[in-house]
Design a protein around this motif. Structure first.
Motif, mmCIF file in Angstrom:
data_model
loop_
_atom_site.group_PDB
_atom_site.id
_atom_site.type_symbol
_atom_site.label_atom_id
_atom_site.label_comp_id
_atom_site.label_asym_id
_atom_site.label_seq_id
_atom_site.Cartn_x
_atom_site.Cartn_y
_atom_site.Cartn_z
ATOM 1 N N UNK A 130 41.251 54.365 36.430
ATOM 2 C CA UNK A 130 40.762 53.380 35.469
ATOM 3 C C UNK A 130 40.614 52.039 36.181
ATOM 4 N N UNK A 131 39.460 51.407 36.023
ATOM 5 C CA UNK A 131 39.272 50.057 36.574
ATOM 6 C C UNK A 131 40.209 49.087 35.871
ATOM 7 N N UNK A 132 40.844 48.243 36.663
ATOM 8 C CA UNK A 132 41.761 47.225 36.149
ATOM 9 C C UNK A 132 41.243 45.859 36.570
ATOM 10 N N UNK A 133 40.400 45.253 35.743
ATOM 11 C CA UNK A 133 39.961 43.882 36.009
ATOM 12 C C UNK A 133 41.085 42.905 35.704
ATOM 13 N N UNK A 134 41.122 41.790 36.418
ATOM 14 C CA UNK A 134 41.940 40.654 36.009
ATOM 15 C C UNK A 134 40.994 39.630 35.404
ATOM 16 N N UNK A 135 41.112 39.423 34.091
ATOM 17 C CA UNK A 135 40.124 38.663 33.324
ATOM 18 C C UNK A 135 40.747 37.397 32.734
ATOM 19 N N UNK A 136 39.879 36.602 32.116
ATOM 20 C CA UNK A 136 40.317 35.418 31.374
ATOM 21 C C UNK A 136 40.108 35.647 29.894
ATOM 22 N N UNK A 137 41.192 35.552 29.128
ATOM 23 C CA UNK A 137 41.081 35.533 27.667
ATOM 24 C C UNK A 137 41.560 34.168 27.186
ATOM 25 N N UNK A 138 41.177 33.831 25.967
ATOM 26 C CA UNK A 138 41.519 32.509 25.428
ATOM 27 C C UNK A 138 43.027 32.339 25.339
ATOM 28 N N UNK A 139 43.482 31.134 25.642
ATOM 29 C CA UNK A 139 44.905 30.813 25.555
ATOM 30 C C UNK A 139 45.134 29.981 24.299
ATOM 31 N N UNK A 140 45.673 30.637 23.290
ATOM 32 C CA UNK A 140 45.906 29.989 21.999
ATOM 33 C C UNK A 140 47.108 30.671 21.351
ATOM 34 N N UNK A 141 47.413 30.292 20.129
ATOM 35 C CA UNK A 141 48.579 30.848 19.433
ATOM 36 C C UNK A 141 48.264 32.141 18.687
ATOM 37 N N UNK A 142 47.048 32.622 18.794
ATOM 38 C CA UNK A 142 46.658 33.835 18.077
ATOM 39 C C UNK A 142 47.265 35.065 18.737
ATOM 40 N N UNK A 145 34.947 37.740 32.792
ATOM 41 C CA UNK A 145 35.347 39.058 33.301
ATOM 42 C C UNK A 145 35.844 38.994 34.740
ATOM 43 N N UNK A 146 35.633 37.856 35.436
ATOM 44 C CA UNK A 146 35.973 37.760 36.851
ATOM 45 C C UNK A 146 36.984 36.666 37.159
ATOM 46 N N UNK A 147 37.467 35.956 36.115
ATOM 47 C CA UNK A 147 38.432 34.866 36.316
ATOM 48 C C UNK A 147 37.943 33.881 37.382
ATOM 49 N N UNK A 148 36.744 33.345 37.136
ATOM 50 C CA UNK A 148 36.117 32.406 38.084
ATOM 51 C C UNK A 148 36.036 32.994 39.494
ATOM 52 N N UNK A 204 48.135 62.641 34.729
ATOM 53 C CA UNK A 204 47.920 63.562 33.603
ATOM 54 C C UNK A 204 47.367 62.815 32.382
ATOM 55 N N UNK A 205 46.462 61.892 32.646
ATOM 56 C CA UNK A 205 45.864 61.111 31.566
ATOM 57 C C UNK A 205 44.651 61.792 30.958
ATOM 58 N N UNK A 206 43.973 61.064 30.113
ATOM 59 C CA UNK A 206 42.738 61.539 29.481
ATOM 60 C C UNK A 206 41.635 60.527 29.751
ATOM 61 N N UNK A 207 40.404 61.001 29.774
ATOM 62 C CA UNK A 207 39.269 60.104 29.994
ATOM 63 C C UNK A 207 39.003 59.354 28.701
ATOM 64 N N UNK A 208 39.553 58.151 28.612
ATOM 65 C CA UNK A 208 39.432 57.358 27.393
ATOM 66 C C UNK A 208 38.077 56.671 27.332
ATOM 67 N N UNK A 209 37.635 56.364 26.119
ATOM 68 C CA UNK A 209 36.397 55.615 25.893
ATOM 69 C C UNK A 209 36.747 54.129 25.938
ATOM 70 N N UNK A 210 36.466 53.491 27.067
ATOM 71 C CA UNK A 210 36.887 52.119 27.302
ATOM 72 C C UNK A 210 35.677 51.206 27.483
ATOM 73 N N UNK A 211 35.806 49.964 27.047
ATOM 74 C CA UNK A 211 34.694 49.015 27.050
ATOM 75 C C UNK A 211 34.745 48.121 28.284
ATOM 76 N N UNK A 212 33.603 47.950 28.941
ATOM 77 C CA UNK A 212 33.520 47.051 30.091
ATOM 78 C C UNK A 212 33.639 45.603 29.626
ATOM 79 N N UNK A 213 34.443 44.782 30.292
ATOM 80 C CA UNK A 213 34.641 43.412 29.821
ATOM 81 C C UNK A 213 33.383 42.553 29.899
#
Length: 402
Positions: A94-106, A116-119, A158-167
């Motif tokens: 599984x691809x493991x990107x290091x991404x930027x998500x918003x930093x808030x209290x949510x 998707x690329x953290x600058x 022993x995982x499964x091929x999950x349906x995952x979304x590209x960032x």
């Protein structure tokens, strides 16, 4: 005869108002391509089979002559080959990107994905952050592996091929409905934010005005791949030049030589000249028949939504890659064919990949064609030349021009 593919990742686009309704490829100052086009065949090639995702994985397999409908088992397994991970038949990569998500209290699920690329984080900083994640989250089932820049790898035993979304497909959106259904993966993503949000590297990045690399993002799952030998298939000894693990992994699977170029990092400021010089060397001095030169920058600029930077990436490709390869091969006295094309479009207007056919240019140093067209999307369509199956483009490169 020597053979070259110069692949401008994501270079194709749609007309843009601020460029006078031209595409970046039409608008860019590309004197080398302009001159080549007058003595080249141009046309369109469909690199993405109907019903398949328009990823760089499927598209580059196509361009290299491997039918994705036969050979594609997922993106991350190809990257695992590059990193040197020996996958078991029961492993899921599984691809493991290091991404930027918003930093808030949510809550994590209500955060927005910003980058998707953290600058375009460098590999050195990413290694430190991934190690912090590994210490907290790795176990006998889930193993993390360092890749390049923001692009890394998770192996799920022993995982499964999950349906995952590209960032890069959901930039600017709230992430909740795009998180994995598999609770272990969701929980690791949540926890990674807690590990990374206040990490000293991210504190420093924010102080510099860079996006923090504050979450992992999983996508591109697949099983161990099996590619046939490029040399046995084409009777050509081939080499790959790319900064991207995906392309390096395809080369490993196909038995091609991987050439690592210092300073080649997949960004706008990659070592273009070093890639071009390495391509000439492997053909002229090392005796290889074919080289595939992959440049990631146009795609990255498309994902960023930067018109100016995408135009610049195309101009760099023209001046710093295509010119050097052409002049180097001419100086050597070698006859050569060169194909220039994107793998897929990455239009600025959507900031992700599309499945539209892409323009190709095919130049033969032994032919004089005296054409009037330029190399761009519109003229390629007007030419009437069309390769309906992208995986046949390689056979076309190795055959005579019509």
């Amino acid at each position: 005869m020597k053979y070259v593919v110069v692949l401008g990742d994501g270079m194709a686009d749609e007309p843009i108002a601020e460029l006078g309704n031209k595409t970046p490829l039409e608008y860019a100052n590309t004197p080398v391509l302009d001159a080549l086009s007058k003595n080249s065949e141009i046309g369109l090639v469909k690199t993405i089979p109907d019903g398949m995702n328009p990823g760089s994985d499927t598209a580059n397999l196509s361009v290299l002559g491997y039918d994705p409908e036969i050979y594609y088992t997922g993106r991350s397994p190809l990257e695992a080959l590059s990193i040197g991970v020996a996958m078991k038949d029961t492993d899921i990569a599984i691809r493991c990107n290091i991404v930027t998500v918003s930093e808030d209290d949510k809550p994590y699920e209500e955060k927005t994905i910003i980058d998707h690329s953290s600058s375009e984080i460098n590999t050195e900083d990413a290694a430190v952050l991934l190690e912090a994640v590994r210490k907290e989250l790795e176990n006998d089932i889930y193993k993390f592996y360092l890749g390049t820049s923001y692009r890394h790898l998770l192996i799920w035993d022993k995982g499964t091929v999950a349906d995952l979304t590209a960032p890069h497909d959901i930039l600017g959106r709230v992430i909740g409905k795009y998180l994995p259904d598999e609770e272990d993966l969701r929980e690791m993503m949540r926890k990674s934010y807690d590990v990374l949000v206040n990490h000293p590297i991210n504190v420093e990045r924010k102080a510099k005005g860079l996006n923090p690399a504050n979450s992992v993002w999983f996508w591109g799952a697949g099983t161990r791949p099996s590619l046939s030998s490029f040399e046995e298939k084409n009777h050509k000894k081939g080499a790959m030049i790319s900064a991207v693990d995906l392309l390096k992994g395809i080369a490993v699977g196909a038995g091609m030589k991987n050439i690592n170029v210092e300073g080649a990092d997949g960004t706008l400021h990659t070592n273009y000249e070093g890639k071009a010089e390495a391509a000439v060397k492997v053909l002229v001095e090392d005796g290889y028949d074919f080289v595939y030169v992959h440049v990631e920058a146009p795609d990255e600029m498309g994902h960023q939504g930067s018109v100016e930077r995408k135009v610049k990436a195309i101009e760099n490709l023209d001046e710093k890659v295509i010119r050097i390869i052409k002049e180097g091969l001419e100086k050597s006295g070698e006859d050569f064919r060169m194909m220039v094309l994107p793998d897929h479009p990455t239009p600025i207007c959507v900031r992700t990949h599309t499945s539209d056919p892409v323009p190709y240019l095919l130049y033969d140093s032994t032919n004089v064609l005296e054409k009037e067209w330029d190399y761009n999307e519109a003229d390629a369509k007007k030419s009437g030349n069309y390769i309906a199956q992208g995986h046949k483009a390689m056979d076309y490169l190795f055959s005579n021009i019509k």
